[in-house]
Enzyme design. Structure first.
Site, PDB file in Angstrom:
ATOM      1  CE1 TYR A  45      41.800  36.647  19.422  1.00 39.00           C
ATOM      2  CE2 TYR A  45      41.839  38.924  18.693  1.00 39.00           C
ATOM      3  CZ  TYR A  45      41.387  37.628  18.542  1.00 39.00           C
ATOM      4  OH  TYR A  45      40.536  37.323  17.511  1.00 39.00           O
ATOM      5  CG  ASP A  61      49.602  41.639  17.422  1.00 37.88           C
ATOM      6  OD1 ASP A  61      49.278  42.639  16.738  1.00 37.88           O
ATOM      7  OD2 ASP A  61      48.811  40.717  17.705  1.00 37.88           O
ATOM      8  CE  LYS A  78      41.652  45.534  16.663  1.00 41.03           C
ATOM      9  NZ  LYS A  78      42.320  44.553  17.484  1.00 41.03           N
TER      10      LYS A  78
HETATM   11  C1  PLP Z   1      42.446  43.047  17.040  1.00 44.53           C
HETATM   12  C2  PLP Z   1      43.741  42.390  17.186  1.00 44.53           C
HETATM   13  C3  PLP Z   1      44.154  41.367  16.316  1.00 44.53           C
HETATM   14  C4  PLP Z   1      43.250  40.781  15.278  1.00 44.53           C
HETATM   15  O1  PLP Z   1      42.872  41.695  14.311  1.00 44.53           O
HETATM   16  P1  PLP Z   1      41.549  41.388  13.428  1.00 44.53           P
HETATM   17  O2  PLP Z   1      41.529  42.503  12.435  1.00 44.53           O
HETATM   18  O3  PLP Z   1      40.413  41.400  14.391  1.00 44.53           O
HETATM   19  O4  PLP Z   1      41.735  40.067  12.805  1.00 44.53           O
HETATM   20  C5  PLP Z   1      45.440  40.883  16.445  1.00 44.53           C
HETATM   21  N1  PLP Z   1      46.262  41.348  17.389  1.00 44.53           N
HETATM   22  C6  PLP Z   1      45.893  42.321  18.261  1.00 44.53           C
HETATM   23  C7  PLP Z   1      46.868  42.807  19.283  1.00 44.53           C
HETATM   24  C8  PLP Z   1      44.612  42.857  18.200  1.00 44.53           C
HETATM   25  O5  PLP Z   1      44.243  43.777  19.086  1.00 44.53           O
END
Ligand code: PLP
Length: 428
Positions: free
Chosen positions: A145, A240, A268
């Protein structure tokens, strides 16, 4: 059963006002057959709901709160910053401080741009990869994701998976026609795509440790193969690390596994609980970002002082000696304890932990990708989740989410958690 009457009353009102009563889908507890709790406050490892129940929290706002709730350093940094105004729409020294801190941990980031969420970070970094390479196609992994940008909402793991939506309506076919999907931990599936489109792939984007289909570590050699393939086909490798950054290792998964990506997305933890994201990497690529270069990307609140202040306090907190040893000690206590309890109850589980991230599947077979992850027993997870909740342990309300530790989860919290797990495993 705990009394949830106030939460239930608020949820009734919320459902009339907001789709599903929530501001983000997985919060609605649909995968575990319950109603979400409304939270009044958090402190350290603990959250309190509006009915006055307390829980040891392993969600931690889905990862950001690595120092726990309401850490005094973050609270005071926010108070001091807010008193000076919450946003200027002009550069502030805090951006420099946070950028330097991030780069002191992650050496592949030579320049970066702050944004407001992980979604914005991945969306922007892919625009940049396409601009830099002059190519259109991207490769992502099934079950990974990367936020909810249209082009990435393909086979996108937990939230989407939990609701059983294959893709989302509203995403035009043309938008995802350049998004190629490969199998996580299967470098051959990536090689085949490169063989088919040798000059068309701008980038491979990957969660270097997958955390959005439950926790699934990379198998030996997988990330290195991605590095080799992208190099030989002149494509960019994007990690990511929105979730793994500052969670699996102080320098992220790239430092843990010794792989240098071209570009990295963060979010995060670097916002310490405030909305923030960032993308960065090789200088020559980042120099394409406006106003230095031609790739346009902007944001009214980007580099917001409050978010920067919370991020700085968080990353400084992570420099405290002993913190990573603490994650090892308490993480081992938790996972070894859970494995022992599962074994005595004769319930097969597959568990993993890397740094402060962990996961447990109710499964008998090895979990390496989305196909194997989704064979996990979700009904058993629902019973486990609800029994744990009723015993004061707040887990993510889906089998396909990672769990998180904070520096405030000590041996006491782990012991309480294991006692609850003993009870839960005897009844599932
Ligand atoms: C949470 C997450 C996102 C998205 O971040 P948001 O701040 O919720 O938009 C993208 N990539 C990864 C791996 C994530 O865990």
């Amino acid at each position: 059963m705990l009394d949830h009457s106030q939460s239930n009353e608020l949820f009734d009102r919320a459902q009339n006002l907001m789709p599903g009563g929530v501001s983000s889908p997985v919060r609605a507890f649909r995968a575990v057959g319950g109603q979400p709790l409304f939270i009044e406050r958090g402190e350290g490892a603990t959250i309190y709901d509006v009915d006055g129940n307390r829980y040891i929290d392993y969600v931690l706002s889905w990862g950001p709160l690595i120092l726990g709730h309401a850490h005094p350093d973050i609270v005071s940094a926010l108070q001091q910053t807010a008193a000076k105004g919450s946003s200027y729409g002009a550069p502030s020294p805090l951006e420099i401080e946070l950028a330097e801190l991030i780069m002191s941990f992650i050496s592949s980031i030579e320049m970066l741009r702050f944004v407001n969420s992980g979604t914005e970070a991945t969306m922007s970094v892919l625009r940049l990869a396409r601009a830099f390479s002059g190519r259109s196609k991207i490769i992502k992994f099934i079950g990974n994701y990367h936020g909810h940008a249209d082009m990435l909402l393909v086979q996108a793991g937990s939230g989407v998976a939990t609701l059983g939506l294959p893709d989302s309506p509203g995403v035009p076919a043309a938008t995802v026609s350049d998004t190629l999907s490969a199998v996580y931990n299967d470098a051959d599936s990536v090689a085949r795509l490169f063989e088919r489109f040798p000059d068309q792939i701008a980038a491979v984007i990957v969660e270097p440790v997958a955390g959005n289909m439950g926790l699934v570590p990379p198998v030996d050699g997988f990330l290195q193969s991605l590095r080799d393939l992208t190099e030989s086909y002149n494509a960019l490798l994007i990690f990511d690390e929105v979730m793994t950054g500052f969670r699996v290792h102080p320098g992220g998964a790239q430092t843990l596994y010794g792989i240098r990506p071209d570009l990295t997305a963060l979010g995060k933890v670097i916002g310490g609980g405030l909305p923030v994201g960032a993308y960065g990497g090789r200088r020559e690529i980042m120099e394409m970002v406006a106003p230095l270069g031609s790739m346009y990307q902007a944001g009214t609140l980007s580099g917001n002082p409050l978010a920067m202040a919370a991020g700085i306090a968080t990353l400084k907190g992570l420099q405290t000696p002993g913190i990573w040893e603490g994650f090892e000690t308490h993480g081992n206590q938790l996972l070894n304890g859970l494995n022992d309890i599962a074994a005595s109850a004769n319930i097969p589980v597959v568990s993993n932990r890397i740094g402060s991230m962990f996961g447990m599947f109710f499964s008998e077979q090895a979990v390496t990708d989305w196909d194997s992850a989704k064979t996990a027993n979700t009904e058993r997870f629902s019973r486990y989740f609800n029994l744990m909740l009723d015993n004061g342990i707040y887990l993510a309300p889906s089998q396909f989410e990672a769990g998180f530790l904070s520096t405030r989860h000590g041996s006491g919290e782990i012991a309480t958690t294991l006692a609850a797990a003993e009870y839960a495993f005897s009844r599932i």
